[in-house]
Scaffold this motif. Structure first.
Motif, PDB file in Angstrom:
ATOM      1  N   UNK A 103      60.961  33.546  36.201  1.00 58.12           N
ATOM      2  CA  UNK A 103      61.168  34.557  37.232  1.00 58.12           C
ATOM      3  C   UNK A 103      60.703  34.137  38.624  1.00 58.12           C
ATOM      4  N   UNK A 104      59.921  33.065  38.730  1.00 55.73           N
ATOM      5  CA  UNK A 104      59.431  32.606  40.026  1.00 55.73           C
ATOM      6  C   UNK A 104      60.345  31.580  40.688  1.00 55.73           C
ATOM      7  N   UNK A 105      61.358  31.102  39.955  1.00 51.52           N
ATOM      8  CA  UNK A 105      62.273  30.066  40.457  1.00 51.52           C
ATOM      9  C   UNK A 105      63.552  30.718  40.977  1.00 51.52           C
ATOM     10  N   UNK A 106      64.005  30.255  42.129  1.00 48.51           N
ATOM     11  CA  UNK A 106      65.239  30.775  42.714  1.00 48.51           C
ATOM     12  C   UNK A 106      66.452  30.274  41.929  1.00 48.51           C
ATOM     13  N   UNK A 107      67.366  31.170  41.641  1.00 44.22           N
ATOM     14  CA  UNK A 107      68.589  30.820  40.910  1.00 44.22           C
ATOM     15  C   UNK A 107      69.462  29.896  41.777  1.00 44.22           C
ATOM     16  N   UNK A 108      70.019  28.882  41.143  1.00 43.05           N
ATOM     17  CA  UNK A 108      70.891  27.944  41.852  1.00 43.05           C
ATOM     18  C   UNK A 108      70.155  26.987  42.770  1.00 43.05           C
ATOM     19  N   UNK A 109      68.848  26.921  42.627  1.00 40.55           N
ATOM     20  CA  UNK A 109      68.032  26.090  43.523  1.00 40.55           C
ATOM     21  C   UNK A 109      67.137  25.133  42.742  1.00 40.55           C
ATOM     22  N   UNK A 110      67.740  24.434  41.775  1.00 41.03           N
ATOM     23  CA  UNK A 110      67.032  23.457  40.959  1.00 41.03           C
ATOM     24  C   UNK A 110      67.860  22.177  40.925  1.00 41.03           C
TER      25      UNK A 110
END
Length: 120
Positions: free
Chosen positions: A6-13
């Protein structure tokens, strides 16, 4: 897997290989929603291991809107890799693990990044 946190931005890995002394290592870069509330690296690596049977050798957490993207919003992985390798990427935290996914107990790998810490 990484984006499930939940702390990671979607589409930003972004993930890429890094060659160290003829050995390929996995680096995963992830933008976080809030720099004060970072994901647990050990939990993310466990998810990667369960899904793929491998672990990330280095997890790099970044401020939002740090990873390079095209005008249409697609990640430009080769630029992310180059930025990490040449040290121009400003990370919030960089975490190194051993190949087995356990906390590493020594100095970081040769070359970038210069400041690595063990898993939580």
């Amino acid at each position: 897997m990484v984006e499930a946190d939940p702390h990671v931005r979607k589409g930003c890995v972004a993930a890429f290989a890094w060659d160290v002394d003829g050995r390929e290592k996995l680096v995963v870069m992830a933008e976080v929603k809030d720099s004060k509330r970072r994901p647990k690296a050990q939990v993310i690596n466990q998810r990667i291991r369960e899904a793929l049977g491998i672990v990330a050798d280095v997890l790099v957490f970044l401020e939002a809107r740090t990873l390079p993207k095209t005008s249409s919003g697609k990640l430009i992985r080769h630029l992310a890799r180059e930025g990490w390798l040449d040290g121009t990427v400003q990370s919030i935290e960089e975490v190194e693990s051993s190949l087995e996914g356990e906390p590493s107990g020594g100095e970081g790998p040769p070359g970038p990044p210069t400041a690595l810490g063990p898993f939580d």
